[in-house]
Design a protein around this motif. Structure first.
Motif, mmCIF file in Angstrom:
data_model
loop_
_atom_site.group_PDB
_atom_site.id
_atom_site.type_symbol
_atom_site.label_atom_id
_atom_site.label_comp_id
_atom_site.label_asym_id
_atom_site.label_seq_id
_atom_site.Cartn_x
_atom_site.Cartn_y
_atom_site.Cartn_z
ATOM 1 N N MET A 219 0.851 -1.194 0.000
ATOM 2 C CA MET A 219 0.000 0.000 0.000
ATOM 3 C C MET A 219 0.887 1.244 0.000
ATOM 4 S SD MET A 219 -3.308 -0.474 0.361
ATOM 5 C CE MET A 219 -4.408 -1.803 0.806
ATOM 6 N N THR A 220 0.410 2.272 -0.674
ATOM 7 C CA THR A 220 1.139 3.542 -0.677
ATOM 8 C C THR A 220 0.143 4.651 -0.361
ATOM 9 O OG1 THR A 220 0.633 4.115 -2.969
ATOM 10 C CG2 THR A 220 2.521 2.653 -2.610
ATOM 11 N N GLY A 221 0.595 5.884 -0.415
ATOM 12 C CA GLY A 221 -0.324 7.017 -0.278
ATOM 13 C C GLY A 221 -1.186 7.188 -1.515
ATOM 14 N N GLY A 222 -0.815 6.543 -2.609
ATOM 15 C CA GLY A 222 -1.550 6.667 -3.879
ATOM 16 C C GLY A 222 -0.581 6.886 -5.024
ATOM 17 N N MET A 223 -0.692 6.067 -6.061
ATOM 18 C CA MET A 223 0.278 6.086 -7.169
ATOM 19 C C MET A 223 -0.249 6.735 -8.450
ATOM 20 S SD MET A 223 3.046 4.908 -5.947
ATOM 21 C CE MET A 223 4.008 4.666 -7.448
#
Ligand code: AMP
Ligand code: GLY
Length: 414
Positions: A219-223
């Motif tokens: 998971m990331t902050g948003g790609m």
């Protein structure tokens, strides 16, 4: 009007870029901002001290402050500004709890009949593990507090779920874990402006939270994000009537006036849209895709929000699509490399570059954090928007840059 934008990421660069187009604006400030904002705004050095920033705003005669990130909101930046009689776009500390505490958000949803995954919250690891045994996998384990989008584990086996619970509850400072039902469906984001009385949904968008193509990896902050995300009228109506309105009315019933933007992270399931999470701010990178499509004056809308005059506002949208692709530093999300030199040529027509983790080093512009740049393509449709963004990326790619090659694929298939 003097307008201050708080934050230093791609979302805040997009907010400033859009605010700069407002005829109402006479001066723009960014605290602390990033190098990409220098042509648009005066940067105000800021270490996160809320009282110091409120004092600056009062002294400088700032007319309106737009707060980008969640951390200062959850710490109470809006309260500090309001105490001084300053106008602020962003919820108070209590209202920001819809993001600051997942346990609070879940209770609120339960109380006001907002559809969301079934859940339980725990502080005791033994009880949490017992509950996991009872429900089995797949199951979702969330840190109740703020975790920059990285506190969630979607566990497909019990071992992984237990590990996630242990990671959250075995910390020295203690913690709270939310264990919830796994929802199947398509994810989408709906951002909505609200002055605590009226609610004004913006065009739907879709983020890509995992690091790698095919929704693989951590998971990331948003790609990357696309807008508008295709969502039928009936679903949009359900989101507005069954999720956003009850949220705002529920908060009011609890004595909380919410002024700013609400982020509804949704799973579009077979039983209709259900809430994955609420956030108290614009999405990042959703904002970088949504704001360039807004024809109307953002500052005027934000002013109406801050002054409680949102009723009757009708934002106009460009009949276009946008795709924001995030370029992250090698090592993201665990240990992003800093200090990699960046060279960014002037983007062609239909392409925007918003800075996030950049800084000025002795040799010039370089990476300073995880998500470094957002390349936003605009076009008559999503295909054209994506084409423009992806065609420009090779010209600015820095060594080891990580980005997804499949942003917008799911939206295109719909
Ligand atoms: P959140 O920060 O709560 O939005 O969770 C981050 C991501 O985890 C979401 O964007 C989803 O991809 C995934 N997720 C969260 N909750 C659930 C759920 N109940 N069912 C399935 N996936 C979920
Ligand atoms: N893009 C996800 C978020 O802003 O929370």
């Amino acid at each position: 009007m003097k307008v201050l934008v708080v934050g230093s990421g791609g979302r805040e660069h997009a907010l400033l870029w859009k605010a700069a187009q407002s005829p109402l604006v006479t001066a723009l400030y960014a605290a602390p901002g990033n190098p990409g904002m220098e042509a648009l705004a005066e940067r105000v050095p800021w270490d996160g001290d809320l009282e110091a920033l409120a004092e600056f705003a009062e002294r400088e005669g700032i007319d309106l402050t737009l707060v980008g990130p969640e951390a200062p909101l959850v710490e109470g930046i809006a309260d500090r500004f309001l105490e001084r009689g300053l106008l602020v776009f962003g919820p108070t500390q209590r209202a920001a709890m819809i993001e600051g505490s997942k346990a609070f958000a879940k209770t609120l949803m339960e109380r006001y009949g907002i559809p969301t995954a079934r859940y339980r919250t725990f502080r005791d690891p033994i009880l949490a593990l017992e509950y996991l045994e009872e429900v089995g996998a797949p199951v979702v384990v969330k840190d109740s507090g703020l975790a920059a989008g990285k506190g969630v584990t979607v566990a497909f086996d019990l071992h992984q779920a237990k590990q996630a619970v242990a990671n959250i509850l075995n910390r020295a400072e203690g913690g709270e874990v939310v264990i919830e039902e796994y929802l199947e469906g398509v994810e989408a984001t709906v951002l909505a402006l609200t002055d605590g009385k009226s609610i004004l949904p913006l065009i739907p968008s879709q983020d890509h939270k995992r690091l790698l193509d095919g929704d693989q990896g951590p998971m990331t902050g948003g790609m990357g994000a696309v807008a508008p995300f295709p969502m039928d009228e009936a679903t949009q109506k359900q989101v507005e009537e069954g999720i956003l309105k009850p949220l705002i009315q529920g908060l009011r019933a609890e004595g909380v006036l919410y002024r700013g933007v609400v982020y509804a992270g949704l799973m579009l399931t077979r039983e209709g849209p259900k809430v994955l999470e609420f956030n108290a701010r614009f999405g990042d990178p959703e904002a970088q895709a949504v704001l360039p499509l807004l024809e109307s004056d953002l500052v005027e809308l934000a002013l109406r929000v801050a002054e409680g005059r949102l009723e009757g506002a009708r934002p106009v949208w460009k009949p276009m699509a946008a795709a924001a692709i995030v370029l992250a530093s090698p090592g993201y999300p665990e240990a992003p490399r800093k200090g990699i030199p960046l060279r960014i040529p002037e983007p062609p027509e239909g392409v925007l570059v918003f800075h996030a983790g950049t800084r000025l080093g002795p040799q010039g512009l370089e990476t300073s954090g995880g998500r470094v740049l957002n390349v936003v393509g605009l076009g008559k449709d999503l295909e054209e928007a994506l084409g423009r963004a992806y065609a420009f990326i090779p010209q600015i790619g820095f060594p080891g840059a990580i980005y997804r090659k499949d942003i917008g694929k799911k939206a295109l298939r719909r």
